[in-house]
Design an enzyme around this catalytic site. Structure first.
Site, PDB file in Angstrom:
ATOM      1  CB  SER A 125      -0.969  -0.060   1.181  1.00 52.03           C
ATOM      2  OG  SER A 125      -2.090   0.727   0.896  1.00 52.03           O
ATOM      3  CE  LYS A 177     -14.764  21.919  11.551  1.00 57.62           C
ATOM      4  NZ  LYS A 177     -13.604  21.673  10.701  1.00 57.62           N
TER       5      LYS A 177
END
Lengths: 310, 195
Positions: A125, A177
């Site tokens: 990865s 948010k």
């Protein structure tokens, strides 16, 4: 009189030695003739790749990507360093951190230095992201690599919080948010936003691999479903170049950079006796990351380019 | 005999007949001559070391290293002679602090031989150079240590065994303190043994 003569003779020998040292220095001449000692730097990328300075203690700082980037800059600024071997033993980590190190590796290559990867146990990865931007990749047939992909972890602890009586309220400046907040279920809209981010990061990862490995992006997408490959499988698929140990990678780097004879090895970030004695962690483990995340020391939205289990 | 002549004879005696020389230097408290001997012993190896340092690429830091060596060396000489004097008194020594200060200053003289040693090392193949330099410097350090023992013996009229103990006591104390510190910190930092 005899004593004074002996001491004066000694003084003359010392004086001649000082003059000789000033005007005749074979070591310096040898170095000048050969154009200086040519070195290969070894930079270790170990553990989870995570941005920042890592953790520090009185005996030195442990590895965050800031340390690796500092080492890459040192190698770039050292004229004697002709090539760098990146010894990767990492399951990956944060995508931005991998990208940042990858960008610095590209800059290092642009400065005219060869960068060769040597994969250890695992270079998956985010670890593979770094390898993909180097000139050549060496791995062992049993090395774990691949896992090309990105995910953003999300845990929903709403039920647990209810059981233990925690009710958290937030006064938000905007609807999203507190996206990925573990205290509540994610909405479909939020899921689409996060999926969009993951897709964008995945596309960036695919582009890096395609460019670095000179592969068609469509072929990279076929391979990049997140699965892990052995070194042997990765070679067949063109994800690595050669089988070999770190010393084979050093020889390969010497060859690519045109170093004649045996190169001098310069190791960056070596384990110090202090860190060995006191067990100062030189790598960031997933457990440490988990606890940092729980303590809100990490941005909860850090996208990870690493396998979920390894 | 001129002052220079006396200085040269003292240098010879310290190097080749240290027992009698150290008694004389300590007895007469030749601090001025000792300072000259100490400065020569510090500056000559420092100047000789400049060229290998330049070859190693650390030449630009050398003025700082030189100043640190000079002032650090003077400070260390002052403090170490004071400590040795105190320890020598504990062991029954009867000499003066200024006398021991002068004698230990002269004891550094073998260090001037580092200059020819560096030149000889340059003649050797690159592989043999570190070993030759290492052994040579070790030999010089042992010589300095032997002269320090002579300095304590001459300045404080102690037996050879006691003089060795005086010189070794601070070294052994530092070693013991270091081991204790490492053990203490190690115990605090090492993870608990898995049960």
């Amino acid at each position: 009189m005899f004593k004074r003569s002996v001491v004066l003779l000694l003084a003359i020998v010392v004086l001649i030695s000082l003059v000789a040292a000033a005007f005749w220095n074979p070591a310096a001449k040898r170095q000048a003739r050969s154009g200086g000692v040519e070195k290969i730097a070894i930079i270790y990328v170990e553990g989870v790749i995570m941005g920042g300075r890592g953790t520090g203690d009185i005996f030195g700082e442990s590895s965050g990507t800031d340390g690796i980037i500092k080492q890459l800059h040192k190698a770039r600024d050292d004229a004697a360093v002709k090539a760098v071997v990146l010894r990767i033993n990492s399951p990956g980590g944060s995508a931005p951190a991998s990208q940042e190190v990858g960008t610095e590796i590209k800059k290092l290559r642009a400065s005219g230095k060869i960068v060769v990867t040597s994969m250890g146990d695992v270079a998956a990865s985010g670890g593979y992201w770094l390898a993909a931007v180097t000139d050549k990749i060496y791995a062992n047939p049993a090395t774990m690599t691949g896992s090309i992909g990105v995910y953003i972890p999300y845990a929903n602890w709403e039920e647990l919080y209810k059981k233990i009586g925690i009710y958290q309220e937030k006064i938000k400046s905007g609807a999203h948010k507190d996206i990925l907040s573990p205290e509540r279920q994610m909405t479909q809209e939020e899921r689409a936003i996060i999926q969009g981010m993951v897709d964008d990061l995945y596309n960036q990862f695919v582009a890096v691999v395609a460019e670095g490995r000179h592969m068609d992006p469509a072929k990279v997408r076929q391979l990049a479903d997140g699965r892990i490959y052995t070194g042997s499988q990765a070679k067949e698929l063109g994800l690595i170049d050669e089988f070999g140990t770190m010393y084979d990678a050093i020889d390969g780097a010497a060859q690519l950079s045109g170093i004649k004879g045996k190169p001098e090895i310069k190791e960056y970030g070596r384990t110090t006796p202090w860190s060995m004695l006191f067990g100062a962690g030189d790598e960031v483990s997933l457990e440490k990351l988990f606890f940092r995340q729980v303590r809100h020391e990490l941005p909860i939205t850090a996208p990870l380019a690493m396998p979920e289990q390894w | 005999m001129t002052a220079m002549g006396r200085f040269l004879e003292n240098v010879y005696d310290v190097l080749f007949q240290p027992g009698a020389a150290m008694r004389l230097i300590a007895g007469q408290r030749l601090c001025g001559q000792a300072l000259a001997a100490f400065l020569l012993s510090t500056l000559i190896p420092a100047v000789a070391g400049y060229y290998p340092a330049q070859a190693a690429g650390i030449g630009k830091f050398y003025p700082v290293i030189l100043l640190l060596q000079l002032f650090g060396g003077l400070f260390f000489w002052f403090v170490s002679s004071a400590v040795l004097h105190l320890i020598a008194e504990f062991y029954g020594g009867r000499g003066s602090a200024a006398g021991l200060f002068a004698a230990t200053g002269f004891a550094q003289l073998p260090r001037i031989l580092i200059a020819p040693l560096v030149v000889l090392a340059m003649l050797l193949p690159a592989g043999a150079m570190p070993l030759f330099l290492g052994l040579g410097i070790l030999g010089i350090m042992v010589w300095v240590l032997v002269l320090e023992v002579s300095a304590v013996k001459g300045a404080h009229e102690l037996s050879g065994a006691k003089a060795i103990l005086v010189v070794l006591t601070p070294l052994l104390t530092l070693l013991a303190a270091f081991v204790a510190l490492v053990t203490l910190i190690g115990t605090a930092f090492l993870p608990a043994w898995p049960g």
